[in-house]
Design an enzyme around this catalytic site. Structure first.
Site, mmCIF file in Angstrom:
data_model
loop_
_atom_site.group_PDB
_atom_site.id
_atom_site.type_symbol
_atom_site.label_atom_id
_atom_site.label_comp_id
_atom_site.label_asym_id
_atom_site.label_seq_id
_atom_site.Cartn_x
_atom_site.Cartn_y
_atom_site.Cartn_z
ATOM 1 N N HIS A 154 0.846 -1.191 0.000
ATOM 2 C CA HIS A 154 0.000 0.000 0.000
ATOM 3 C C HIS A 154 0.880 1.239 0.000
ATOM 4 O O HIS A 154 2.111 1.139 0.058
ATOM 5 C CB HIS A 154 -0.939 0.023 1.216
ATOM 6 C CG HIS A 154 -0.224 0.131 2.537
ATOM 7 N ND1 HIS A 154 0.152 -0.972 3.283
ATOM 8 C CD2 HIS A 154 0.201 1.215 3.250
ATOM 9 C CE1 HIS A 154 0.761 -0.570 4.384
ATOM 10 N NE2 HIS A 154 0.812 0.757 4.387
ATOM 11 N N HIS A 201 -6.005 -2.314 4.209
ATOM 12 C CA HIS A 201 -6.001 -1.104 3.391
ATOM 13 C C HIS A 201 -5.144 -1.333 2.151
ATOM 14 O O HIS A 201 -4.184 -2.101 2.164
ATOM 15 C CB HIS A 201 -5.535 0.132 4.162
ATOM 16 C CG HIS A 201 -4.155 0.084 4.731
ATOM 17 N ND1 HIS A 201 -3.573 -1.033 5.286
ATOM 18 C CD2 HIS A 201 -3.207 1.054 4.851
ATOM 19 C CE1 HIS A 201 -2.367 -0.756 5.716
ATOM 20 N NE2 HIS A 201 -2.100 0.502 5.456
ATOM 21 N N HIS A 216 4.756 7.242 2.623
ATOM 22 C CA HIS A 216 5.535 6.016 2.474
ATOM 23 C C HIS A 216 4.898 5.063 1.491
ATOM 24 O O HIS A 216 3.687 5.081 1.276
ATOM 25 C CB HIS A 216 5.731 5.312 3.829
ATOM 26 C CG HIS A 216 4.479 4.701 4.403
ATOM 27 N ND1 HIS A 216 3.672 5.361 5.289
ATOM 28 C CD2 HIS A 216 3.911 3.478 4.236
ATOM 29 C CE1 HIS A 216 2.656 4.594 5.637
ATOM 30 N NE2 HIS A 216 2.768 3.429 5.012
ATOM 31 N N HIS A 248 0.912 -0.969 15.089
ATOM 32 C CA HIS A 248 -0.103 0.066 14.938
ATOM 33 C C HIS A 248 -1.367 -0.313 15.709
ATOM 34 O O HIS A 248 -1.711 -1.500 15.814
ATOM 35 C CB HIS A 248 -0.517 0.217 13.467
ATOM 36 C CG HIS A 248 0.536 0.770 12.574
ATOM 37 N ND1 HIS A 248 1.259 1.905 12.863
ATOM 38 C CD2 HIS A 248 0.967 0.355 11.344
ATOM 39 C CE1 HIS A 248 2.088 2.167 11.864
ATOM 40 N NE2 HIS A 248 1.944 1.238 10.941
ATOM 41 N N TYR A 257 9.185 1.874 10.032
ATOM 42 C CA TYR A 257 9.327 2.931 9.040
ATOM 43 C C TYR A 257 10.807 3.318 8.968
ATOM 44 O O TYR A 257 11.463 3.489 9.999
ATOM 45 C CB TYR A 257 8.526 4.174 9.432
ATOM 46 C CG TYR A 257 7.029 4.034 9.347
ATOM 47 C CD1 TYR A 257 6.389 3.794 8.133
ATOM 48 C CD2 TYR A 257 6.240 4.181 10.488
ATOM 49 C CE1 TYR A 257 5.012 3.685 8.060
ATOM 50 C CE2 TYR A 257 4.861 4.081 10.422
ATOM 51 C CZ TYR A 257 4.253 3.832 9.205
ATOM 52 O OH TYR A 257 2.894 3.722 9.141
ATOM 53 N N GLU A 267 8.107 1.404 4.318
ATOM 54 C CA GLU A 267 7.640 0.633 5.474
ATOM 55 C C GLU A 267 7.796 -0.853 5.199
ATOM 56 O O GLU A 267 7.508 -1.325 4.102
ATOM 57 C CB GLU A 267 6.167 0.943 5.764
ATOM 58 C CG GLU A 267 5.608 0.172 6.955
ATOM 59 C CD GLU A 267 4.112 0.391 7.161
ATOM 60 O OE1 GLU A 267 3.658 0.346 8.316
ATOM 61 O OE2 GLU A 267 3.403 0.596 6.157
#
Length: 310
Positions: A154, A201, A216, A248, A257, A267
């Site tokens: 992503h 996502h 990112h 997260h 990161y 990431e």
């Protein structure tokens, strides 16, 4: 779940300040597979377990950042329909001919309200992952080099007009909202996470005054142990780390990161739950709890996360 319309993230093209330095980073440290170079000087990569020819492209430029982010769609008929739907919605589109990118078919490019260029395409040459299609092996030498992510997962993009971006992606492109962070006054969204399938996502956006910024690109690993190994590889190679290893709250993914030599954040990511389009209510984080959403153990909203982009 039937996969129609927009299928998944397909490619990202980023700008680097020194091409060969960027190649060394993404090929030797991150462990992407170099698949070609074109007449424009661009260098093409894929993750070892991806079957299409490329998913990540480097271009040398005077400033770092993102040129465009592309999604693969089901077929040419879908590409044509989405092009027409975008135009009917009032979005100007451009047809990029097949062959402009190596081993990639015709693309539909358009600018979204945040100032980013998004592309759709239906065709890209399949080169396989080296495991074979009959009695396949479980891994190859490419899966052992560097961090070795399995796919481009992503991107998080920063820019203005997140509400308009959300409308475009949900009303025209068929995405749905999975999670969001509210603005401090609770009246809108400062950040959104969108999916076109049942990944947690496929793209995310955060409100930012400057248009077209890259936060990112994310590369998928399969286990927490692989994320920790990625951290070891970054340390050995003196790769500057931004945040992590940590977990997260948003998406429940595990992460590190870090920055490439040009200052583009990337990431290494694993995990996350699996939502479905019939989940009608997005998970919501209030702004005062954004820190827990970013870094669940420390509940810390790292300053660089909000301010450092390319």
């Amino acid at each position: 779940m039937a996969m129609t319309g927009v299928l998944r993230p397909g490619h990202a093209q980023i700008r680097v300040l020194d091409l060969e330095e960027g190649v060394r980073h993404y090929r030797d440290i991150l462990g992407l597979v170099e698949t070609g170079r074109d007449a424009q000087g661009r260098v093409y990569f894929k993750c070892w377990d991806e079957r299409d020819h490329n998913s990540f492209i480097l271009r040398q430029a005077d400033c770092a950042g993102l040129d465009f982010f592309g999604f693969k769609v089901l077929d040419t008929a879908t590409l044509n329909k989405l092009d027409a739907d975008l135009q009917a919605y009032g979005v100007k589109t451009e047809r990029i001919p097949a062959g402009d990118m190596l081993e990639t078919g015709e693309r539909v490019r358009f600018e979204i309200p945040s100032g980013h260029l998004i592309e759709l395409y239906a065709e890209k040459t399949s080169v396989g992952n080296g495991c074979g299609l009959v009695n396949p092996v479980a891994w190859t030498a490419d899966s052992e080099r560097g961090i070795a992510p399995v796919r481009l997962d992503h991107a998080l993009l920063y820019g203005p007009n997140v509400a308009a971006v959300q409308k475009l992606f949900t009303e025209v492109l068929g995405f749905y909202l999975v999670e969001r962070v509210l603005t401090p006054d609770g009246a809108g969204n400062v950040a959104i996470w969108l999916s076109c399938g049942h990944k947690v996502h496929d793209i995310a956006f955060a409100e930012y005054p400057e248009p077209g910024k890259l936060h990112h690109c994310s590369f998928l690993l399969e286990t927490w142990e692989e994320v920790l190994r990625a951290g070891d590889i970054m340390s050995v190679n003196k790769t500057p780390v931004d945040i992590g290893p940590t977990r997260h709250g948003v998406t429940r993914g595990c992460t590190i990161y870090a920055w490439d030599p040009s200052g583009n954040r990337f990431e290494t990511f694993m995990g996350g739950y699996q939502p479905y389009p019939d989940y009608k209510e997005a998970l919501t984080w209030t702004f005062d709890n954004f820190g827990q959403g970013l870094d669940y153990p420390q509940r810390k909203l790292h300053e660089t996360f909000l301010t450092v982009v390319s």
